[in-house]
Design a protein around this motif. Structure first.
Motif, PDB file in Angstrom:
ATOM      1  N   PRO A  76      -0.632   6.997  24.064  1.00  0.00           N
ATOM      2  CA  PRO A  76       0.357   8.052  24.299  1.00  0.00           C
ATOM      3  C   PRO A  76       0.843   8.669  23.126  1.00  0.00           C
ATOM      4  CG  PRO A  76       1.347   5.671  24.301  1.00  0.00           C
ATOM      5  CD  PRO A  76      -0.014   5.709  24.258  1.00  0.00           C
ATOM      6  N   SER A  77       0.999  10.054  23.067  1.00  0.00           N
ATOM      7  CA  SER A  77       1.529  10.560  21.610  1.00  0.00           C
ATOM      8  C   SER A  77       2.878  10.125  21.325  1.00  0.00           C
ATOM      9  CB  SER A  77       1.687  12.200  22.041  1.00  0.00           C
ATOM     10  OG  SER A  77       2.826  12.190  23.140  1.00  0.00           O
ATOM     11  N   GLU A  78       3.741   9.783  22.256  1.00  0.00           N
ATOM     12  CA  GLU A  78       4.943   9.058  21.806  1.00  0.00           C
ATOM     13  C   GLU A  78       4.959   7.647  21.240  1.00  0.00           C
ATOM     14  OE1 GLU A  78       4.781   8.210  26.183  1.00  0.00           O
ATOM     15  OE2 GLU A  78       4.118   9.897  24.760  1.00  0.00           O
ATOM     16  N   ALA A  79       3.897   6.949  21.208  1.00  0.00           N
ATOM     17  CA  ALA A  79       3.716   5.838  20.516  1.00  0.00           C
ATOM     18  C   ALA A  79       4.283   5.599  19.051  1.00  0.00           C
ATOM     19  CB  ALA A  79       2.224   5.255  20.628  1.00  0.00           C
ATOM     20  N   PRO A  80       5.054   4.406  18.943  1.00  0.00           N
ATOM     21  CA  PRO A  80       5.680   4.319  17.678  1.00  0.00           C
ATOM     22  C   PRO A  80       5.001   3.939  16.398  1.00  0.00           C
ATOM     23  CG  PRO A  80       6.021   2.115  19.078  1.00  0.00           C
ATOM     24  CD  PRO A  80       5.362   3.018  19.977  1.00  0.00           C
ATOM     25  N   VAL A  81       3.785   3.746  16.707  1.00  0.00           N
ATOM     26  CA  VAL A  81       2.848   3.332  15.747  1.00  0.00           C
ATOM     27  C   VAL A  81       1.485   4.233  15.876  1.00  0.00           C
ATOM     28  CG1 VAL A  81       1.275   1.660  14.465  1.00  0.00           C
ATOM     29  CG2 VAL A  81       3.483   0.990  15.562  1.00  0.00           C
ATOM     30  N   THR A  82       1.168   4.821  14.706  1.00  0.00           N
ATOM     31  CA  THR A  82      -0.141   5.647  14.851  1.00  0.00           C
ATOM     32  C   THR A  82      -1.260   4.837  13.994  1.00  0.00           C
ATOM     33  OG1 THR A  82       1.001   7.727  15.103  1.00  0.00           O
ATOM     34  CG2 THR A  82      -1.374   7.885  14.146  1.00  0.00           C
ATOM     35  N   GLY A  97      -9.953  12.701   4.130  1.00  0.00           N
ATOM     36  CA  GLY A  97     -10.299  11.066   3.746  1.00  0.00           C
ATOM     37  C   GLY A  97     -10.296  10.845   2.249  1.00  0.00           C
ATOM     38  N   ARG A  98     -10.925  12.099   1.641  1.00  0.00           N
ATOM     39  CA  ARG A  98     -11.077  11.878   0.235  1.00  0.00           C
ATOM     40  C   ARG A  98      -9.663  11.869  -0.358  1.00  0.00           C
ATOM     41  NH1 ARG A  98     -16.174  11.007  -0.952  1.00  0.00           N
ATOM     42  NH2 ARG A  98     -17.634  12.558  -0.170  1.00  0.00           N
ATOM     43  N   ARG A  99      -8.790  12.717   0.017  1.00  0.00           N
ATOM     44  CA  ARG A  99      -7.122  12.816  -0.489  1.00  0.00           C
ATOM     45  C   ARG A  99      -6.645  11.605  -0.235  1.00  0.00           C
ATOM     46  NH1 ARG A  99      -7.401  17.852   2.122  1.00  0.00           N
ATOM     47  NH2 ARG A  99      -5.928  17.306   3.606  1.00  0.00           N
ATOM     48  N   VAL A 100      -6.797  10.766   0.689  1.00  0.00           N
ATOM     49  CA  VAL A 100      -6.139   9.550   1.076  1.00  0.00           C
ATOM     50  C   VAL A 100      -6.719   8.345   0.439  1.00  0.00           C
ATOM     51  CG1 VAL A 100      -5.102  10.484   2.987  1.00  0.00           C
ATOM     52  CG2 VAL A 100      -7.019   9.146   3.302  1.00  0.00           C
ATOM     53  N   GLY A 101      -7.914   8.522   0.025  1.00  0.00           N
ATOM     54  CA  GLY A 101      -8.732   7.446  -0.926  1.00  0.00           C
ATOM     55  C   GLY A 101      -9.681   6.817  -0.052  1.00  0.00           C
ATOM     56  N   VAL A 102     -10.149   7.350   1.057  1.00  0.00           N
ATOM     57  CA  VAL A 102     -11.181   6.501   1.775  1.00  0.00           C
ATOM     58  C   VAL A 102     -12.472   6.230   0.773  1.00  0.00           C
ATOM     59  CG1 VAL A 102     -12.747   6.814   3.797  1.00  0.00           C
ATOM     60  CG2 VAL A 102     -10.420   7.277   4.039  1.00  0.00           C
ATOM     61  N   ALA A 103     -12.894   5.123   0.669  1.00  0.00           N
ATOM     62  CA  ALA A 103     -13.882   4.787   0.070  1.00  0.00           C
ATOM     63  C   ALA A 103     -15.228   4.240   0.993  1.00  0.00           C
ATOM     64  CB  ALA A 103     -13.778   3.787  -0.938  1.00  0.00           C
ATOM     65  N   VAL A 104     -14.831   3.544   2.094  1.00  0.00           N
ATOM     66  CA  VAL A 104     -15.967   3.133   2.979  1.00  0.00           C
ATOM     67  C   VAL A 104     -15.633   3.357   4.416  1.00  0.00           C
ATOM     68  CG1 VAL A 104     -16.446   1.193   1.441  1.00  0.00           C
ATOM     69  CG2 VAL A 104     -14.585   0.884   3.337  1.00  0.00           C
ATOM     70  N   THR A 105     -16.369   3.149   5.508  1.00  0.00           N
ATOM     71  CA  THR A 105     -16.177   3.349   6.559  1.00  0.00           C
ATOM     72  C   THR A 105     -16.686   1.870   7.328  1.00  0.00           C
ATOM     73  OG1 THR A 105     -18.325   4.246   7.268  1.00  0.00           O
ATOM     74  CG2 THR A 105     -16.453   5.756   6.800  1.00  0.00           C
ATOM     75  N   PRO A 106     -15.483   1.374   8.223  1.00  0.00           N
ATOM     76  CA  PRO A 106     -14.392   2.166   8.768  1.00  0.00           C
ATOM     77  C   PRO A 106     -13.380   1.988   7.907  1.00  0.00           C
ATOM     78  CG  PRO A 106     -14.855   0.086   9.991  1.00  0.00           C
ATOM     79  CD  PRO A 106     -15.840   0.227   9.032  1.00  0.00           C
ATOM     80  N   GLN A 148       0.885  -1.156  -0.085  1.00  0.00           N
ATOM     81  CA  GLN A 148       0.021  -0.048  -0.009  1.00  0.00           C
ATOM     82  C   GLN A 148       1.067   1.210  -0.034  1.00  0.00           C
ATOM     83  OE1 GLN A 148      -3.260   0.070  -0.215  1.00  0.00           O
ATOM     84  NE2 GLN A 148      -3.513  -2.235  -0.114  1.00  0.00           N
ATOM     85  N   PRO A 149       0.457   2.162  -0.651  1.00  0.00           N
ATOM     86  CA  PRO A 149       1.236   3.553  -0.638  1.00  0.00           C
ATOM     87  C   PRO A 149       1.095   4.424   0.818  1.00  0.00           C
ATOM     88  CG  PRO A 149      -0.857   3.788  -1.995  1.00  0.00           C
ATOM     89  CD  PRO A 149      -0.670   2.293  -1.576  1.00  0.00           C
ATOM     90  N   VAL A 150       2.167   5.096   1.076  1.00  0.00           N
ATOM     91  CA  VAL A 150       1.955   5.839   2.465  1.00  0.00           C
ATOM     92  C   VAL A 150       1.438   7.109   2.151  1.00  0.00           C
ATOM     93  CG1 VAL A 150       3.542   6.679   4.207  1.00  0.00           C
ATOM     94  CG2 VAL A 150       4.071   4.566   3.072  1.00  0.00           C
ATOM     95  N   HIS A 151       0.460   7.398   3.060  1.00  0.00           N
ATOM     96  CA  HIS A 151      -0.144   8.749   2.751  1.00  0.00           C
ATOM     97  C   HIS A 151       0.433   9.498   4.265  1.00  0.00           C
ATOM     98  CE1 HIS A 151      -2.865   7.469  -0.399  1.00  0.00           C
ATOM     99  NE2 HIS A 151      -2.908   6.344   0.268  1.00  0.00           N
ATOM    100  N   GLU A 152       0.310  10.900   3.804  1.00  0.00           N
ATOM    101  CA  GLU A 152       0.482  11.763   5.002  1.00  0.00           C
ATOM    102  C   GLU A 152      -0.794  12.221   5.463  1.00  0.00           C
ATOM    103  OE1 GLU A 152       2.352  16.298   6.033  1.00  0.00           O
ATOM    104  OE2 GLU A 152       2.855  15.426   3.871  1.00  0.00           O
ATOM    105  N   ILE A 153      -1.198  11.870   6.967  1.00  0.00           N
ATOM    106  CA  ILE A 153      -2.214  11.701   7.602  1.00  0.00           C
ATOM    107  C   ILE A 153      -1.810  12.694   8.910  1.00  0.00           C
ATOM    108  CG2 ILE A 153      -4.407  10.785   8.432  1.00  0.00           C
ATOM    109  CD1 ILE A 153      -3.754   8.459   6.676  1.00  0.00           C
ATOM    110  N   PRO A 154      -2.103  13.841   8.750  1.00  0.00           N
ATOM    111  CA  PRO A 154      -1.676  14.663   9.915  1.00  0.00           C
ATOM    112  C   PRO A 154      -2.669  14.267  11.304  1.00  0.00           C
ATOM    113  CG  PRO A 154      -2.831  16.099   8.290  1.00  0.00           C
ATOM    114  CD  PRO A 154      -2.510  14.779   7.772  1.00  0.00           C
ATOM    115  N   VAL A 155      -2.100  14.624  12.366  1.00  0.00           N
ATOM    116  CA  VAL A 155      -2.808  14.502  13.737  1.00  0.00           C
ATOM    117  C   VAL A 155      -2.645  15.775  14.155  1.00  0.00           C
ATOM    118  CG1 VAL A 155      -3.085  13.183  15.780  1.00  0.00           C
ATOM    119  CG2 VAL A 155      -2.410  11.816  13.796  1.00  0.00           C
TER     120      VAL A 155
END
Length: 216
Positions: free
Chosen positions: A55-61, A180-189, A39-46
């Motif tokens: 935790p904000s310092e978690a290695p995975v988001t 969501g549209r920019r990163v290709g969300v088509a369904v929820t969740p 899968q391509p990597v998208h920039e998803i700001p938080v």
């Protein structure tokens, strides 16, 4: 006596290893990770307005695009605590609003009754640190975003219709939809781990991918 002692030590070691394996979760094979890495990597700001568990310092988001009228979103919301119990502080879970209604998404083809108001109420609840409670109660049973249900929850949480109609609240929901549209969300969740889309939302798959990304 020595034999008995060795037997006790071995038994305890097996118990410890069994507990460790249960904590790690099942290994579903390299194919799960390989498919994910395609899968391509998208920039998803938080941002500060995003509801976050972990935790904000978690290695995975983990970013979850969801809406309160979606049964599958409720199912995933019930799965996530179990996933987090297995991976601990290795992941933070971020909620993004993705309601499918014309009132908050001009490109939507239909209006789902009150779904936009539910999203606005969620964004307002986040400002008052009541989002988790609202989400839990909305997903307690089959999703119900009727006006009567939302009015009752808003009253219980100390929110008003004006809170949900605040321009900044509506802008937040609109920004989530646009993202969501920019990163290709088509369904929820729709779930993204460190910017990559996850096709299979089974708890075991999520655990394995999180552990892989955390380099466990």
């Amino acid at each position: 006596a020595v034999v008995a002692l060795v037997g006790v030590v071995v038994y305890q070691w097996l118990l410890i290893e069994s507990d460790r394996e249960q904590a790690r979760g099942p290994d579903l094979g390299p194919g799960v990770v390989a498919k994910f890495l395609e899968q391509p990597v998208h920039e998803i700001p938080v941002g500060a307005e995003d509801p976050v568990d972990g935790p904000s310092e978690a290695p995975v988001t983990m970013v979850v695009f969801s809406n309160f009228a979606c049964p599958g979103c409720g199912d995933l919301a019930h799965e996530i605590p179990g996933v987090r119990a297995q991976v601990g502080d290795r992941v933070r879970v971020v909620f993004k609003h993705y309601p499918l209604g014309k009132s908050c998404d001009g490109t939507a083809w239909a209006e789902v009754p009150a779904v936009c108001r539910a999203a606005w109420l969620g964004a307002a609840a986040r400002r008052q640190s009541r989002f988790s409670e609202l989400r839990t109660r909305l997903f307690e049973e089959e999703p119900d975003v009727s006006d009567a249900r939302l009015d009752a929850l808003a009253k219980d949480l100390g929110l008003t219709r004006g809170d949900a109609e605040d321009a900044a609240v509506r802008a937040k929901v609109a920004a989530d939809i646009a993202l969501g549209r920019r990163v290709g969300v088509a369904v929820t969740p729709s779930v993204y781990l460190d910017g990559r889309y996850v096709e299979d939302l089974g708890a075991d798959v999520l655990v394995q991918l999180i552990r892989y990304l955390a380099q466990d």
